[in-house]
Scaffold this motif. Structure first.
Motif, PDB file in Angstrom:
ATOM      1  N   HIS A   1     -12.870  -6.673   0.704  1.00  0.00           N
ATOM      2  CA  HIS A   1     -12.604  -5.338   1.654  1.00  0.00           C
ATOM      3  C   HIS A   1     -11.990  -4.062   0.705  1.00  0.00           C
ATOM      4  N   SER A   2     -10.917  -4.519   0.264  1.00  0.00           N
ATOM      5  CA  SER A   2      -9.924  -3.608  -0.182  1.00  0.00           C
ATOM      6  C   SER A   2      -9.099  -3.795  -1.455  1.00  0.00           C
TER       7      SER A   2
ATOM      8  N   SER B   1      -3.536  -4.629   7.130  1.00  0.00           N
ATOM      9  CA  SER B   1      -4.120  -6.140   6.791  1.00  0.00           C
ATOM     10  C   SER B   1      -3.560  -7.202   7.559  1.00  0.00           C
TER      11      SER B   1
ATOM     12  N   ASN C   1       0.901  -1.154   0.026  1.00  0.00           N
ATOM     13  CA  ASN C   1       0.092   0.006   0.040  1.00  0.00           C
ATOM     14  C   ASN C   1       0.900   1.306   0.217  1.00  0.00           C
TER      15      ASN C   1
ATOM     16  N   HIS D   1      -8.318  -2.441  -5.165  1.00  0.00           N
ATOM     17  CA  HIS D   1      -7.672  -0.822  -5.470  1.00  0.00           C
ATOM     18  C   HIS D   1      -7.398  -1.417  -6.858  1.00  0.00           C
TER      19      HIS D   1
END
Lengths: 412, 412, 412
Positions: A112-113, A125, A37, A115
């Motif tokens: 959930h995530s 995470s 990230n 991108h």
């Protein structure tokens, strides 16, 4: 002693193949989908021109490490009370958690995530993956001693998926607040394991009841587990909360709640114990006595209780009590999109959803694990390390402690 | 085996009632007096418009967790060396500390931090509560094996109050600097426990001397305790100090002091040990040999020594050495309100006050604990888990380790 | 049992004198050379008018504590698997590490961080000292059970110096990147210990092979060590890296690498184990079986592998992958002073230098330790605590566990 030759040969290949298959698939999925990230990636972080102190790492890593200790030391040793099953308790905890950490990173990421087609990972995470591993280990507690490592890996494979879906439904779709993971971790993990254990029920197992007991020093090991869980619980509850006052308050509340419940536990234990004597804090005692290893008392009941308290708290939440902070606790209420009564109903519905997912999932899991080729340990070998582990002293005269009773007494 | 029926019946009710009474009273006092401080309260923190990074939580929580590990794992396992008293050592550590954490939050709050009739709590009050629990556990070490849980709870009730008063007199009234808690924690805890133990002296107890010994694996447990205390000592000393250089410097000094004293301890132990052999680092050895469990060597003497060193350091403090930092170390000297000589005299007086409070308090505590209805364990049952705990294997043939010696040898 | 009277008398003086000599010399060198750095010194820090949050302490202290736990709990318990050598494993770990922490602060200070004739210390020097202690303990693992404390202290004295020089050559002269200490810690520590062990080779030692085994509960202790090392490895690798994304990324990578390698280890262990059974994760198994305690498998091979991977990564590093972050990972490449190919060659050369320093140093160390007056334990007393420690129960009837086998069986 390790079963028929064919069974042994089958086991010899089954576990390594399953491990390699799961690890290989996970590695490929990581390579395709997982990316650093913006706080973990060298290029992205430097590009943002941030101060180092702003990196989420410094806010959450200490809590993460505490949670990590709880998952591996706490759960591992808590389950080490069985007199001849210490290697398996610790070893399978290791195996299950190591797999669940990776697999739940993927599952939670997909749900959930995502991108732009990628899962972004960082310290948050990692914390969420450890939480899922915690739920898997709670379920492990319900079938401890009665299942082999290949079965357990399949259980983790299924449970992690359902854990992620349940969490997604509760947090993202229903807008439910799940303080301390009452519903998503404790309730889900406990009832998934209990229903699964029920499906695996084997009546003949009562005969090896004597092996389900503990010995003096294995109980001390279990005590290590209990203490580590107790100590770090404030970190467990506060690790994922909003930064600042939220994290601070959660840690503080957990700290004082634990101290109060400890005195209550001692009171109760002394009251119901034989001759007024104490048993290794009472929850753990039940943990042993019951067929299901007491996961119901340790996580199931408290989880449901916590969820119901959450319903109550949501119903009573006011702007006066939380001020601007209400936004971070019940954002939909703060934004005026929901009344407190509506939030309370959503909380209650979240509990219902969790119990449903856990029960149906546990049932399916139980059926899956009954597949005959999975090498469930035969009844007389349940609660025994020797089926799976090289136990020191097994072929020697120095056999110690737990093995002693089996030595032929040639002195008489 | 668990005493006469009447004694057992009395114990059955005594401990639960005392636990519930103390917990109930504590809960009511919390509800009336305790409030979140401005860094823990959602409304107050958000109102202040702070950056999350400024929340005290991030400066002190990691140190707090280390101190928390020391109190529960360190002290708990350090006391687990008695061969048949492992459950009690760990269990009573748990019980005492859990009560002291709550009770000292109230006592310290009333004395140090009342704000408009309320006690404000946050990570600093948690650290201070853990320190008080540490002092109570030091005293517990002096009476280990000779007192029941109800007696111990009353000891904690009294000691926590005196701990708070002594601390208040030293830090707030006398303006004394108490680095590492030499006086308020170690000296106070040790001499409170020693005087209390003296008042409880029972000559017949020498007969159960053989039970006061350790066995190989209980010594390894005690070693776990020692190591955890050693590792986290830098956090213990630096947890409450001023932020920035103060906390950094304290951790560093503790770290190097510990390494140096370890080599000194090995030298001394090898020098005085029989045949030049080492004993589990010598302080712990004395811990066992002496009637008083060696609290004097482990905390009392070092605490007094630390306090005297504090006198010396205060007398030698200069603006050159500390610069602007003198303000945080000896603020009254920095402000010109005191000479260094006067500060040194205040430090010395602080030690005197501490010894007085500890001795008088310990004496009173001893008299209190001699009240006959408190169920002190009879002489032959001292140092035995079985009086208080369900011990696995007690009613079975698989009796292990410590219990082995009692098995009738039917083979002969 | 403790050797001839003369040998015992010699040992009685040797260890205390050596401890006092080393500690005295270290203390003098500290007084002359060591000073607080600008973040630890009260005057310097206040003068700089910094915000507390900028103090390096808050970025690195939690990681430091984790590393500290690994060194003392992790390594200590990992070596506690020998059935009659638990006290020595834990005690000598304590002694060696306590000395190495101080001595390496001096050595690393002289080589890396002299400022106007002074060594400046702070949380970073503490982390680096712990790393050196880790390397010394890796070497200790190779000679475990075959060397006395005086010998071990001399080994630490020599190894710490060579560790510092090797590190200086690699990091400062060659500009090599040593992620996770693959070369400077693991490779160096392992081969130093292995060569030293080879020089000390004693053919008669095979006879005490039965003492080199573990027993059920000593294996559980070793498991504690393994688990603590595993849990905190992300902190170990990230503790010294650049702040911000670098530390975050390193922790994350270590976390996922460990989980993946755990599944791989289980697969391999089940595949090669007898009857398809697992052995306490396989590396540890080898740890026991081999004469050298398996340091080669646990640190040597992985260290070399890690170093070779570093060569590969250096060769493939691009601006695209790292962006501005390349500066902190391979600064000379980022600055255009080196091509990636040249960096890769330097990495490879660093591995060669490390192996050379370790081998020559280990050889010299072995010759040093063979000096007859150093009191190497005689062959039949290797792997025995009783040579060095007062073992409980030794003179009593309650002899437990490990000592049991020696009791004369008077029942027959």
């Amino acid at each position: 002693m390790a079963g028929s030759p064919r069974r042994a040969a089958s086991r010899r290949l089954q576990l390594p193949l399953l491990c390699l298959l799961l690890q290989g698939a996970t590695a490929i999925l990581f390579a395709v989908f997982v990316r650093y990230n913006h706080e973990t990636d060298a290029a992205l972080w430097r590009w943002g021109n941030h101060s180092n102190v702003d990196n989420e790492f410094y806010f959450r890593y200490p809590s993460f490490q505490d949670v990590h200790v709880m998952v591996f030391v706490g759960f591992g040793f808590l389950m080490a009370f069985l007199q001849r099953y210490g290697f398996s308790s610790l070893g399978f905890t290791f195996l299950l958690a190591a797999f669940a950490l990776q697999w739940s990173t993927l599952v939670q990421g997909f749900l959930h995530s995502m991108h732009q087609g990628h899962i972004h990972v960082g310290v948050e995470s990692m914390i969420n993956a450890d939480f899922c591993a915690g739920a898997v280990l709670i379920s492990f507690g319900a079938v401890l001693g009665k299942t082999g490592p290949a079965q357990l890996l399949l259980m983790a494979l299924l449970e992690t998926v359902l854990f992620g879906i349940n969490e997604f439904v509760l947090l993202s779709l229903l807008g439910v607040k799940d303080a301390g993971g009452s519903m998503t971790i404790h309730t889900f993990g406990a009832y998934f394991g209990l229903v699964l254990s029920r499906v695996l029920y084997r009546p003949q197992l009562e005969k090896s009841k004597h092996l389900q007991g503990s010995v003096y020093h294995s109980d001390l090991f279990a005590m290590i587990g209990t203490i580590f869980l107790w100590i770090f619980w404030p970190s467990f509850n506060s690790a994922p909360t909003t930064l600042g006052d939220g994290q601070h308050r959660t840690a503080l509340n957990t700290y004082y709640s634990l101290t109060a419940s400890t005195l209550g536990t001692f009171a109760l234990s002394a009251l119901v114990g034989e001759h007024g004597r104490l048993d290794m804090p009472i929850l753990e005692a039940k943990f042993k006595v019951q067929d299901t290893c007491g996961v119901h008392n340790l996580h199931g009941m408290p989880g449901v209780l916590g969820a119901l308290l959450g319903v109550l708290v949501a119903g009573l939440a006011t702007h006066e009590a939380y001020g601007e902070g209400l936004d971070s606790v019940f954002p939909l209420v703060a934004a005026g999109q929901r009344t407190t009564a509506s939030q309370a109903m959503h909380q209650l519905f979240g509990l219902f959803v969790t119990l449903t997912f856990a029960s149906v999932g546990g049932g399916l899991g139980g059926l899956l694990l009954r597949l005959p080729f999975l090498g469930s340990p035969p009844d007389p070998q349940c609660y025994e390390d020797q089926v799976y582990w090289e136990v020191p002293g097994e072929h020697e005269d120095e056999a110690q402690g737990p093995l002693r009773a089996e030595e032929p007494d040639t002195r008489a």
